[in-house]
Design a protein around this motif. Structure first.
Motif, PDB file in Angstrom:
ATOM      1  N   LEU A 156     -65.092  38.355 -71.768  1.00 54.43           N
ATOM      2  CA  LEU A 156     -64.031  39.019 -72.763  1.00 54.43           C
ATOM      3  C   LEU A 156     -64.929  40.859 -72.109  1.00 54.43           C
ATOM      4  CD1 LEU A 156     -63.977  37.967 -75.865  1.00 54.43           C
ATOM      5  CD2 LEU A 156     -62.667  37.353 -73.647  1.00 54.43           C
ATOM      6  N   ILE A 157     -63.704  41.439 -71.988  1.00 55.30           N
ATOM      7  CA  ILE A 157     -63.420  43.322 -71.418  1.00 55.30           C
ATOM      8  C   ILE A 157     -63.287  43.358 -72.285  1.00 55.30           C
ATOM      9  CG2 ILE A 157     -63.205  44.489 -70.121  1.00 55.30           C
ATOM     10  CD1 ILE A 157     -63.662  42.628 -67.498  1.00 55.30           C
ATOM     11  N   ALA A 158     -63.843  44.745 -73.131  1.00 48.54           N
ATOM     12  CA  ALA A 158     -63.237  45.187 -73.841  1.00 48.54           C
ATOM     13  C   ALA A 158     -62.971  46.523 -73.667  1.00 48.54           C
ATOM     14  CB  ALA A 158     -64.306  45.927 -75.586  1.00 48.54           C
ATOM     15  N   LYS A 159     -61.518  47.479 -73.472  1.00 46.37           N
ATOM     16  CA  LYS A 159     -61.633  48.831 -72.698  1.00 46.37           C
ATOM     17  C   LYS A 159     -60.700  49.660 -74.469  1.00 46.37           C
ATOM     18  CE  LYS A 159     -60.379  47.276 -68.098  1.00 46.37           C
ATOM     19  NZ  LYS A 159     -59.569  46.862 -67.534  1.00 46.37           N
ATOM     20  N   PRO A 160     -61.938  50.214 -74.550  1.00 49.86           N
ATOM     21  CA  PRO A 160     -61.468  51.242 -75.563  1.00 49.86           C
ATOM     22  C   PRO A 160     -61.110  52.438 -75.193  1.00 49.86           C
ATOM     23  CG  PRO A 160     -64.402  51.564 -75.423  1.00 49.86           C
ATOM     24  CD  PRO A 160     -63.407  50.786 -74.255  1.00 49.86           C
ATOM     25  N   TYR A 161     -60.573  53.784 -76.058  1.00 51.35           N
ATOM     26  CA  TYR A 161     -60.560  55.107 -75.978  1.00 51.35           C
ATOM     27  C   TYR A 161     -59.754  56.106 -77.144  1.00 51.35           C
ATOM     28  CZ  TYR A 161     -55.152  53.636 -76.757  1.00 51.35           C
ATOM     29  OH  TYR A 161     -53.960  53.251 -76.991  1.00 51.35           O
ATOM     30  N   ILE A 162     -60.179  56.595 -76.961  1.00 51.77           N
ATOM     31  CA  ILE A 162     -59.657  57.723 -78.533  1.00 51.77           C
ATOM     32  C   ILE A 162     -57.614  57.882 -78.011  1.00 51.77           C
ATOM     33  CG2 ILE A 162     -60.397  59.672 -80.206  1.00 51.77           C
ATOM     34  CD1 ILE A 162     -63.092  59.786 -78.409  1.00 51.77           C
ATOM     35  N   ALA A 163     -58.027  57.110 -79.168  1.00 52.65           N
ATOM     36  CA  ALA A 163     -55.775  57.042 -79.800  1.00 52.65           C
ATOM     37  C   ALA A 163     -55.540  58.528 -80.706  1.00 52.65           C
ATOM     38  CB  ALA A 163     -55.857  56.604 -80.555  1.00 52.65           C
ATOM     39  N   ASP A 164     -56.695  59.199 -81.333  1.00 51.46           N
ATOM     40  CA  ASP A 164     -55.995  60.340 -82.322  1.00 51.46           C
ATOM     41  C   ASP A 164     -56.790  60.467 -82.773  1.00 51.46           C
ATOM     42  OD1 ASP A 164     -54.013  61.664 -83.404  1.00 51.46           O
ATOM     43  OD2 ASP A 164     -53.367  60.482 -84.239  1.00 51.46           O
ATOM     44  N   VAL A 165     -56.877  62.235 -83.162  1.00 50.12           N
ATOM     45  CA  VAL A 165     -57.621  62.995 -83.515  1.00 50.12           C
ATOM     46  C   VAL A 165     -57.094  63.501 -84.834  1.00 50.12           C
ATOM     47  CG1 VAL A 165     -59.392  64.586 -84.217  1.00 50.12           C
ATOM     48  CG2 VAL A 165     -59.591  62.663 -82.272  1.00 50.12           C
ATOM     49  N   TYR A 166     -57.648  63.541 -86.501  1.00 45.41           N
ATOM     50  CA  TYR A 166     -56.782  64.516 -87.104  1.00 45.41           C
ATOM     51  C   TYR A 166     -57.721  64.765 -88.189  1.00 45.41           C
ATOM     52  CZ  TYR A 166     -56.131  60.111 -90.040  1.00 45.41           C
ATOM     53  OH  TYR A 166     -55.662  58.801 -90.051  1.00 45.41           O
ATOM     54  N   SER A 167     -57.463  65.705 -89.042  1.00 43.57           N
ATOM     55  CA  SER A 167     -57.796  65.949 -90.231  1.00 43.57           C
ATOM     56  C   SER A 167     -57.414  65.787 -92.166  1.00 43.57           C
ATOM     57  CB  SER A 167     -58.793  67.075 -89.851  1.00 43.57           C
ATOM     58  OG  SER A 167     -57.707  68.757 -90.402  1.00 43.57           O
ATOM     59  N   LYS A 168     -58.018  66.429 -92.476  1.00 43.28           N
ATOM     60  CA  LYS A 168     -56.910  65.971 -93.534  1.00 43.28           C
ATOM     61  C   LYS A 168     -58.557  66.727 -94.614  1.00 43.28           C
ATOM     62  CE  LYS A 168     -54.553  61.896 -93.950  1.00 43.28           C
ATOM     63  NZ  LYS A 168     -54.265  60.316 -95.079  1.00 43.28           N
ATOM     64  N   LYS A 169     -57.093  67.306 -95.981  1.00 39.27           N
ATOM     65  CA  LYS A 169     -58.384  68.086 -97.485  1.00 39.27           C
ATOM     66  C   LYS A 169     -58.507  69.044 -95.956  1.00 39.27           C
ATOM     67  CE  LYS A 169     -58.929  64.568-100.240  1.00 39.27           C
ATOM     68  NZ  LYS A 169     -59.506  64.863-101.725  1.00 39.27           N
ATOM     69  N   ARG A 170     -58.394  70.366 -95.749  1.00 40.16           N
ATOM     70  CA  ARG A 170     -58.234  71.103 -95.109  1.00 40.16           C
ATOM     71  C   ARG A 170     -59.530  71.001 -94.058  1.00 40.16           C
ATOM     72  NH1 ARG A 170     -56.788  74.993 -99.959  1.00 40.16           N
ATOM     73  NH2 ARG A 170     -58.186  72.974-101.257  1.00 40.16           N
ATOM     74  N   GLY A 171     -60.557  69.892 -93.628  1.00 35.09           N
ATOM     75  CA  GLY A 171     -61.042  70.078 -92.746  1.00 35.09           C
ATOM     76  C   GLY A 171     -62.357  69.152 -93.178  1.00 35.09           C
ATOM     77  N   ALA A 172     -61.863  68.993 -94.258  1.00 34.04           N
ATOM     78  CA  ALA A 172     -62.982  68.312 -95.228  1.00 34.04           C
ATOM     79  C   ALA A 172     -63.321  66.983 -95.204  1.00 34.04           C
ATOM     80  CB  ALA A 172     -63.195  68.677 -96.857  1.00 34.04           C
ATOM     81  N   LEU A 173     -62.095  65.819 -94.381  1.00 31.53           N
ATOM     82  CA  LEU A 173     -62.280  64.872 -93.462  1.00 31.53           C
ATOM     83  C   LEU A 173     -61.481  65.142 -93.068  1.00 31.53           C
ATOM     84  CD1 LEU A 173     -61.431  62.766 -96.552  1.00 31.53           C
ATOM     85  CD2 LEU A 173     -63.342  63.094 -96.244  1.00 31.53           C
ATOM     86  N   GLY A 181     -71.349  62.308 -78.954  1.00 29.65           N
ATOM     87  CA  GLY A 181     -71.203  62.898 -77.785  1.00 29.65           C
ATOM     88  C   GLY A 181     -70.289  63.978 -78.590  1.00 29.65           C
ATOM     89  N   LEU A 182     -68.891  63.574 -78.949  1.00 33.08           N
ATOM     90  CA  LEU A 182     -68.233  64.510 -79.836  1.00 33.08           C
ATOM     91  C   LEU A 182     -68.639  65.017 -81.002  1.00 33.08           C
ATOM     92  CD1 LEU A 182     -65.319  62.159 -80.812  1.00 33.08           C
ATOM     93  CD2 LEU A 182     -65.345  63.031 -79.150  1.00 33.08           C
ATOM     94  N   GLY A 183     -70.494  65.558 -80.698  1.00 31.11           N
ATOM     95  CA  GLY A 183     -70.551  66.162 -82.131  1.00 31.11           C
ATOM     96  C   GLY A 183     -70.706  65.844 -83.608  1.00 31.11           C
ATOM     97  N   VAL A 184     -70.697  64.827 -83.638  1.00 32.86           N
ATOM     98  CA  VAL A 184     -70.548  63.525 -84.806  1.00 32.86           C
ATOM     99  C   VAL A 184     -71.348  63.468 -85.581  1.00 32.86           C
ATOM    100  CG1 VAL A 184     -69.448  62.432 -86.226  1.00 32.86           C
ATOM    101  CG2 VAL A 184     -67.879  63.315 -84.645  1.00 32.86           C
ATOM    102  N   ASP A 185     -72.144  63.854 -86.819  1.00 32.93           N
ATOM    103  CA  ASP A 185     -73.313  63.996 -87.117  1.00 32.93           C
ATOM    104  C   ASP A 185     -73.189  62.133 -87.607  1.00 32.93           C
ATOM    105  OD1 ASP A 185     -75.470  63.600 -89.408  1.00 32.93           O
ATOM    106  OD2 ASP A 185     -75.218  65.409 -90.070  1.00 32.93           O
ATOM    107  N   ASP A 228     -62.474  68.453 -81.524  1.00 31.05           N
ATOM    108  CA  ASP A 228     -61.587  68.407 -80.602  1.00 31.05           C
ATOM    109  C   ASP A 228     -60.223  67.647 -80.569  1.00 31.05           C
ATOM    110  OD1 ASP A 228     -60.193  69.963 -78.409  1.00 31.05           O
ATOM    111  OD2 ASP A 228     -61.805  71.258 -77.730  1.00 31.05           O
ATOM    112  N   SER A 229     -58.985  68.026 -80.919  1.00 33.65           N
ATOM    113  CA  SER A 229     -57.864  67.030 -79.833  1.00 33.65           C
ATOM    114  C   SER A 229     -58.031  66.652 -78.632  1.00 33.65           C
ATOM    115  CB  SER A 229     -56.608  67.321 -81.045  1.00 33.65           C
ATOM    116  OG  SER A 229     -56.516  69.031 -79.799  1.00 33.65           O
ATOM    117  N   SER A 230     -58.732  67.584 -77.539  1.00 37.03           N
ATOM    118  CA  SER A 230     -58.048  66.969 -76.357  1.00 37.03           C
ATOM    119  C   SER A 230     -59.304  65.866 -76.070  1.00 37.03           C
ATOM    120  CB  SER A 230     -59.280  68.628 -76.052  1.00 37.03           C
ATOM    121  OG  SER A 230     -60.347  68.225 -76.118  1.00 37.03           O
ATOM    122  N   VAL A 231     -60.222  65.434 -76.907  1.00 33.47           N
ATOM    123  CA  VAL A 231     -60.502  64.381 -76.655  1.00 33.47           C
ATOM    124  C   VAL A 231     -59.790  63.409 -77.233  1.00 33.47           C
ATOM    125  CG1 VAL A 231     -62.759  64.888 -76.769  1.00 33.47           C
ATOM    126  CG2 VAL A 231     -60.978  63.506 -79.262  1.00 33.47           C
TER     127      VAL A 231
END
Length: 152
Positions: A102-119, A75-79, A4-7
Motif C-alpha cells: 500500500l502507498i499512502a500519499k498525504p497532503y495538507i488540505a486546509d489550515v484554519y484557526s478559531k478563538k482568535r488563533g488560540a486554536l 517543519g510547520l513550526g508546530v510545537d 501560514d495558510s500557504s502550506v
C-alpha cells in the motif's frame, strides 16, 4: 505562531508499506477485534478474501511507518507538545489484504484557526492505494494545535 495558510496543498512524502499478516493479527488483538476473519486465513478465505483483510482503522498507521512521522508538523513550526488528534475519517474504495503493498500519499488540505488563533487546525488528507494504483481509501485527519500564549 500562526500556521501560514500557504502550506495548503503541500504534498508530504509518500509512505509505502507491505501489509504483514502478523501485524494484522496483532492489531486485531490490540483493538479487541474477535471476528476470526481478521486473524485466521482459512476463515478469511471462506469469507471470500484472498488472505487476511486489512482492518478498517489499520490504514491510519501507515504514515507512522516513517522514521519521523511528525517531522512535517515540526517543519510547520508546530510545537508537538501542543497538539491533539482531533478527528479522523475514512472513505473506503476497495479491500486490502495481507501481502498487499500500500502507498499512502498525504497532503495538507486546509489550515484554519478559531478563538482568535488560540486554536489552529490542520486538515491532512491521505490517499491510500495499492502499488498498481487501485484506490483503497481516502483518509482525513484534523490536528488541533493549542496556542496558550494567544489571549482568548
Amino acid at each position: 505562531m500562526a500556521i501560514d495558510s500557504s502550506v495548503i496543498g503541500t504534498e508530504l512524502p509518500p509512505v509505502e508499506l507491505t501489509v504483514d499478516a502478523g501485524r494484522l493479527r496483532f492489531f486485531a488483538k490490540a483493538i479487541g477485534e474477535t471476528d476470526p476473519v481478521y486473524s485466521d486465513v482459512d476463515t478469511a478465505k471462506a469469507a471470500g478474501h484472498p488472505d487476511l483483510p486489512v482492518l478498517p482503522t489499520f490504514l491510519f498507521g501507515i504514515e507512522l511507518e516513517q522514521p519521523d512521522p511528525f517531522a512535517w508538523l515540526a517543519g510547520l513550526g508546530v510545537d508537538l507538545r501542543r497538539i491533539l488528534h482531533g478527528e479522523q475519517s475514512f472513505t473506503y474504495h476497495a479491500h486490502a489484504h495481507a501481502g498487499d503493498t500500500l502507498i499512502a500519499k498525504p497532503y495538507i488540505a486546509d489550515v484554519y484557526s478559531k478563538k482568535r488563533g488560540a486554536l489552529e487546525f490542520i486538515v491532512k488528507q491521505t490517499a491510500v492505494s495499492q502499488a498498481d494504483g487501485t484506490a483503497v481509501a481516502d483518509l482525513a485527519s484534523v490536528i488541533v494545535v493549542r496556542n496558550p500564549e494567544v489571549a482568548q
